[in-house]
Every structure is written in C-alpha cells, then in structure tokens.
Design a protein around this motif. Structure first.
Motif, PDB file in Angstrom:
ATOM      1  N   PHE A 199       0.873  -1.178   0.000  1.00  0.00           N
ATOM      2  CA  PHE A 199       0.000   0.000   0.000  1.00  0.00           C
ATOM      3  C   PHE A 199       0.907   1.225   0.000  1.00  0.00           C
ATOM      4  N   TYR A 200       0.965   1.937  -1.129  1.00  0.00           N
ATOM      5  CA  TYR A 200       1.835   3.101  -1.274  1.00  0.00           C
ATOM      6  C   TYR A 200       1.066   4.359  -0.879  1.00  0.00           C
ATOM      7  N   CYS A 201       1.421   4.942   0.260  1.00  0.00           N
ATOM      8  CA  CYS A 201       0.729   6.136   0.756  1.00  0.00           C
ATOM      9  C   CYS A 201       1.175   7.370  -0.016  1.00  0.00           C
ATOM     10  N   SER A 202       0.219   8.163  -0.433  1.00  0.00           N
ATOM     11  CA  SER A 202       0.549   9.404  -1.114  1.00  0.00           C
ATOM     12  C   SER A 202       1.143  10.401  -0.124  1.00  0.00           C
ATOM     13  N   SER A 203       1.760  11.443  -0.670  1.00  0.00           N
ATOM     14  CA  SER A 203       2.396  12.461   0.164  1.00  0.00           C
ATOM     15  C   SER A 203       1.348  13.241   0.954  1.00  0.00           C
ATOM     16  N   GLY A 204       1.706  13.624   2.149  1.00  0.00           N
ATOM     17  CA  GLY A 204       0.804  14.407   2.979  1.00  0.00           C
ATOM     18  C   GLY A 204       0.067  13.557   3.993  1.00  0.00           C
ATOM     19  N   LEU A 205      -0.633  14.223   4.900  1.00  0.00           N
ATOM     20  CA  LEU A 205      -1.300  13.540   6.007  1.00  0.00           C
ATOM     21  C   LEU A 205      -2.412  12.608   5.533  1.00  0.00           C
ATOM     22  N   ARG A 206      -3.133  13.001   4.476  1.00  0.00           N
ATOM     23  CA  ARG A 206      -4.245  12.170   4.015  1.00  0.00           C
ATOM     24  C   ARG A 206      -3.759  10.780   3.610  1.00  0.00           C
ATOM     25  N   GLY A 207      -2.611  10.722   2.955  1.00  0.00           N
ATOM     26  CA  GLY A 207      -2.083   9.441   2.509  1.00  0.00           C
ATOM     27  C   GLY A 207      -1.693   8.539   3.663  1.00  0.00           C
ATOM     28  N   ILE A 208      -0.974   9.079   4.633  1.00  0.00           N
ATOM     29  CA  ILE A 208      -0.526   8.248   5.751  1.00  0.00           C
ATOM     30  C   ILE A 208      -1.692   7.838   6.632  1.00  0.00           C
ATOM     31  N   VAL A 209      -2.732   8.683   6.743  1.00  0.00           N
ATOM     32  CA  VAL A 209      -3.922   8.294   7.504  1.00  0.00           C
ATOM     33  C   VAL A 209      -4.570   7.066   6.866  1.00  0.00           C
ATOM     34  N   ARG A 210      -4.618   7.037   5.542  1.00  0.00           N
ATOM     35  CA  ARG A 210      -5.164   5.862   4.859  1.00  0.00           C
ATOM     36  C   ARG A 210      -4.325   4.621   5.163  1.00  0.00           C
ATOM     37  N   GLY A 211      -3.027   4.827   5.321  1.00  0.00           N
ATOM     38  CA  GLY A 211      -2.169   3.711   5.716  1.00  0.00           C
ATOM     39  C   GLY A 211      -2.462   3.250   7.133  1.00  0.00           C
ATOM     40  N   TRP A 212      -2.647   4.202   8.041  1.00  0.00           N
ATOM     41  CA  TRP A 212      -2.955   3.851   9.435  1.00  0.00           C
ATOM     42  C   TRP A 212      -4.267   3.064   9.526  1.00  0.00           C
ATOM     43  N   LEU A 213      -5.232   3.422   8.688  1.00  0.00           N
ATOM     44  CA  LEU A 213      -6.536   2.772   8.750  1.00  0.00           C
ATOM     45  C   LEU A 213      -6.458   1.279   8.439  1.00  0.00           C
ATOM     46  N   GLN A 214      -5.383   0.870   7.754  1.00  0.00           N
ATOM     47  CA  GLN A 214      -5.245  -0.550   7.438  1.00  0.00           C
ATOM     48  C   GLN A 214      -5.037  -1.383   8.705  1.00  0.00           C
ATOM     49  N   VAL A 215      -4.513  -0.756   9.761  1.00  0.00           N
ATOM     50  CA  VAL A 215      -4.381  -1.453  11.046  1.00  0.00           C
ATOM     51  C   VAL A 215      -5.759  -1.832  11.576  1.00  0.00           C
ATOM     52  N   LEU A 216      -6.706  -0.926  11.422  1.00  0.00           N
ATOM     53  CA  LEU A 216      -8.055  -1.142  11.951  1.00  0.00           C
ATOM     54  C   LEU A 216      -8.891  -2.040  11.038  1.00  0.00           C
ATOM     55  N   ARG A 217      -8.649  -1.957   9.731  1.00  0.00           N
ATOM     56  CA  ARG A 217      -9.492  -2.671   8.770  1.00  0.00           C
ATOM     57  C   ARG A 217      -9.052  -4.113   8.540  1.00  0.00           C
ATOM     58  N   GLY A 218      -7.740  -4.365   8.640  1.00  0.00           N
ATOM     59  CA  GLY A 218      -7.227  -5.681   8.286  1.00  0.00           C
ATOM     60  C   GLY A 218      -7.351  -6.696   9.403  1.00  0.00           C
ATOM     61  N   SER A 219      -7.306  -7.974   9.021  1.00  0.00           N
ATOM     62  CA  SER A 219      -7.348  -9.057  10.010  1.00  0.00           C
ATOM     63  C   SER A 219      -5.947  -9.645  10.169  1.00  0.00           C
ATOM     64  N   HIS A 220      -4.981  -8.769  10.391  1.00  0.00           N
ATOM     65  CA  HIS A 220      -3.587  -9.202  10.469  1.00  0.00           C
ATOM     66  C   HIS A 220      -3.272  -9.794  11.836  1.00  0.00           C
ATOM     67  N   ASP A 221      -2.426 -10.800  11.837  1.00  0.00           N
ATOM     68  CA  ASP A 221      -2.024 -11.429  13.094  1.00  0.00           C
ATOM     69  C   ASP A 221      -1.006 -10.581  13.850  1.00  0.00           C
ATOM     70  N   ILE A 222      -0.110  -9.925  13.097  1.00  0.00           N
ATOM     71  CA  ILE A 222       0.992  -9.166  13.693  1.00  0.00           C
ATOM     72  C   ILE A 222       1.209  -7.894  12.891  1.00  0.00           C
ATOM     73  N   VAL A 223       1.541  -6.805  13.588  1.00  0.00           N
ATOM     74  CA  VAL A 223       1.996  -5.575  12.935  1.00  0.00           C
ATOM     75  C   VAL A 223       3.498  -5.456  13.191  1.00  0.00           C
ATOM     76  N   TYR A 224       4.247  -5.293  12.115  1.00  0.00           N
ATOM     77  CA  TYR A 224       5.717  -5.289  12.155  1.00  0.00           C
ATOM     78  C   TYR A 224       6.213  -3.880  11.853  1.00  0.00           C
ATOM     79  N   LEU A 225       6.771  -3.207  12.865  1.00  0.00           N
ATOM     80  CA  LEU A 225       7.259  -1.830  12.730  1.00  0.00           C
ATOM     81  C   LEU A 225       8.772  -1.838  12.547  1.00  0.00           C
ATOM     82  N   ASN A 226       9.266  -0.971  11.674  1.00  0.00           N
ATOM     83  CA  ASN A 226      10.685  -0.992  11.322  1.00  0.00           C
ATOM     84  C   ASN A 226      11.405   0.299  11.682  1.00  0.00           C
TER      85      ASN A 226
END
Length: 379
Positions: free
Chosen positions: A68-95
C-alpha cells in the motif's frame, strides 16, 4: 500468518538504504510461511514525485507482497494507518522506533485494538545513533515509557550487540528476540587486480551524520600513501555535505576524493568489486547491508566497531575499529596500501570465501520465521 509491515521506504525505492533490503530479503525468503502486507511511502527518500507505474493509496502486488503506497501528505498516511483497523492481520511489524508516522501512531492504534506488535529499531539504539539529536530522542523514549508502550511488544535485535543496546536504552523489562537480518549472496563476475602504488577506497551510503563520512575524510588528512576515495549515495543532509566539502578542500595532494552520484541496487556489488577497500566508519548499524554487499564483492572492509560485523581482522577480511582511535583507521589504510598485488589478491579471495559461507546460512531465515511465531503465541 498475516503480517502488516510499516516501513518509510520500500521497493522499488533504494535511497532509503538498509531497511529496504532487510524487508525485501525477508519477503523473498519467508513468504512461503508469511503473508506480507506492506505500508510505505509512494516515493523514494528525498524524491518529490511518486514512483512510476504505481497506484497511490491502493493495494498492489510487488515482489511476493501486497504493498500500500501512501501518497504524500497527512491524508495518505492516515489511509495507511486505517489498514491497522481494517485488516485481520495477526501481527503488525514496525521498522523504526523513532518514526512518528510509521511507528509511533501505528503502535498506539495496535494498543487500542489489542494487535500483536514486533518492532525492529534498525540500529537506532546504538550509542552513535542516539548521540544524533540526543535530546529529542531522550524525550521520545521517556514518552514511550510513560505510556507503557513496551507491554506486549516484541523487539527484534539483529545481534546480541543490538540486544544489549535495546536493554540499555529502554530497560531490562523489554521482550527482545534475536533474529539476524537476512542477507543474500550476490557475487561479482570478476575481481580486478590491485593497481600498483594506489589504493582505491569506496563509500556507498546516504551522506548523513550517522554514516560518518566526515570522520573518514578527517582520517584521510593523515594518510601518506597515494589513495582515491569515491563516494556514492544521495546527499541527504546539505549542511553535512558542505562540511565534508570543506574537509575535502584541505586534503593533501596524495588523496583524491570524488562524489560519483547514486547507484541503483543492481549496480552496487559490480561497482564495489572494482575497488580495493570499503571505508565507512559508521556511528551505528544494526546490520549494514552495504557492508554485507562489500564482503560479497570480495572487498575488505574498514568500518567502526559499532556494527554487528566484528572480529574482522582476526578472520583476515578487514578491520572494525573504535571511533576514538582515528590513527588506527589511518594505519589500516597504510597497511592495505603496502600489500603487493599478489598479497591483495589472496586477501580478497579470503573475503569471498568467507562471504560465501556466511550468506548461504539458512539460520537467519528460520530465526525470522520463529520470531513471528513467538510474537503470535506470546501471552
């Protein structure tokens, strides 16, 4: 197992350095066991436009992972953050530990919804790295502890050295799992002979204070042998590069220095193989993919002792030296310069043989899989 990965930069980018390689190698070697979904920026480090042929703010496939390539600016990264809430992921891996957008906010979201987290600080807790913008980092660490964000988080250390760094920075109640970053063997087509009476040094990395190019240039002031030092990499910090230029202007006539621009990933090993020594006295690396690439190119390395690449001189493949002894770096350069062509050919063959043995080791792959299994089962 589904793992949602946050990383500031990813393929097809390369200017972001080692973390891109780390994640790409992880995906390439473990995607048989792990389903990776990666949140990243839609452009490379320092670029003002997005990658060609990618759709921003939408999922696409790239190299065995969904990205998921976030566009520049806050709107893009917010859409990226929302994937934490929307997805059924077992683990979130921060780098990263200190990234507000690609670590801190996602970690807060994971705490709210009870998502399991693995956090790889990527060498950010080495003494050299912490010394840069130290006050700001101290405040960030205090906030992290005050909010109790360590609870339930598994920290990844790439070595026992980094494990000690994490404990020193965050305390002994941190859960740390040691899983070495995965390197992939890429050998050069040919290794040229050393040119008589001249040592060709090379630096490939971002030109920034952490990589310590200025220190390398200061050391070259005291070198008496005839050497060249070619620098490849993005000029990330303009003020720092100006400091480097000031030192370059003061170097003696026997030292030639040139900035050669940037390299794409497939150019790195072939370019490295054309030199005699890799010289990067970095202030801290949790792995250092370009060091691994230099070794794969059969290139002796001259680095600081602030990386996991230790005991190099004892193995006969280079030097890892303390930064408080600049004279030791000068001595290593003079020693390499004094070697005959035959002696240097043996030196490089020894490096190649060691790299082949090191990077065909499957233990790092299994350790990374085990790390996610451990985080998944953690109570």
């Amino acid at each position: 197992m589904k793992v949602l990965v946050f990383s500031g930069f990813y393929l097809p980018g390369y200017k972001g350095g080692g973390p891109i390689k780390t994640i790409a190698n992880l995906v390439a070697t473990t995607s048989d066991a792990v389903d990776y979904h990666i949140i990243t920026k839609d452009r490379d480090l320092g670029d003002t436009s997005s990658y060609e042929n990618i759709n921003s703010n939408a999922w696409s496939s790239h190299g065995g992972a969904k990205v998921f390539y976030c566009s520049s600016g806050l709107r893009g990264i917010v859409r990226g953050w929302l994937q934490v809430l929307r997805g059924s992921h077992d683990i979130v891996y921060l780098n990263s530990f200190f990234s507000p957008f690609f670590s801190f906010v996602p970690l807060l979201l994971c705490k709210v919804i009870g998502r399991r987290v693995v956090l790889g600080p990527r060498g950010e807790f080495s003494l050299g790295a912490l010394s840069l913008k130290a006050k700001k980092k101290e405040r960030f660490i205090r906030l992290f502890k005050m909010l109790g964000l360590n609870k339930g988080v598994v920290f990844q250390a790439s070595t026992e050295f980094e494990k000690s760094d994490i404990y020193r920075a965050l305390g002994d109640d941190i859960d740390v799992f040691v899983a070495e970053n995965i390197g992939l063997l890429e050998a050069p087509e040919a290794v040229p002979c050393k040119v008589f009476d001249k040592l060709k040094l090379v630096f490939i990395s971002r030109v920034s204070p952490k990589k310590n190019l200025l220190y390398a240039l200061e050391a070259l002031k005291d070198v008496k042998a005839l050497v060249s030092y070619d620098i490849y990499g993005p000029l990330e910090d303009a003020d720092y590069w100006q400091q480097c230029l000031n030192v370059i202007a003061e170097l003696p006539e026997n030292v030639e220095v040139a900035h050669k621009g940037e390299l794409t990933p497939n150019q790195v090993v072939p370019t490295l193989s054309q030199y005699d020594m890799f010289f990067m006295p970095t202030q801290g690396e949790n792995y250092g993919h370009v060091i691994a690439e230099a070794l794969c190119a059969g290139l002796p390395v001259l680095i600081s002792d602030q990386t996991p690449w230790r005991g190099l001189e004892a193995r006969g493949i280079g030097w890892d030296l303390p930064l408080d002894d600049k004279g030791a770096f000068v001595q290593a350069i003079e020693q390499a310069h004094a070697m005959s062509a035959d002696e240097y050919a043996d030196f490089r063959e020894r490096v190649l043989a060691w790299a082949k043995q090191k990077f065909e080791n499957p233990e790092a792959i299994e350790a990374n899989k085990a790390m996610f299994e451990y985080a998944l089962k953690k109570k």
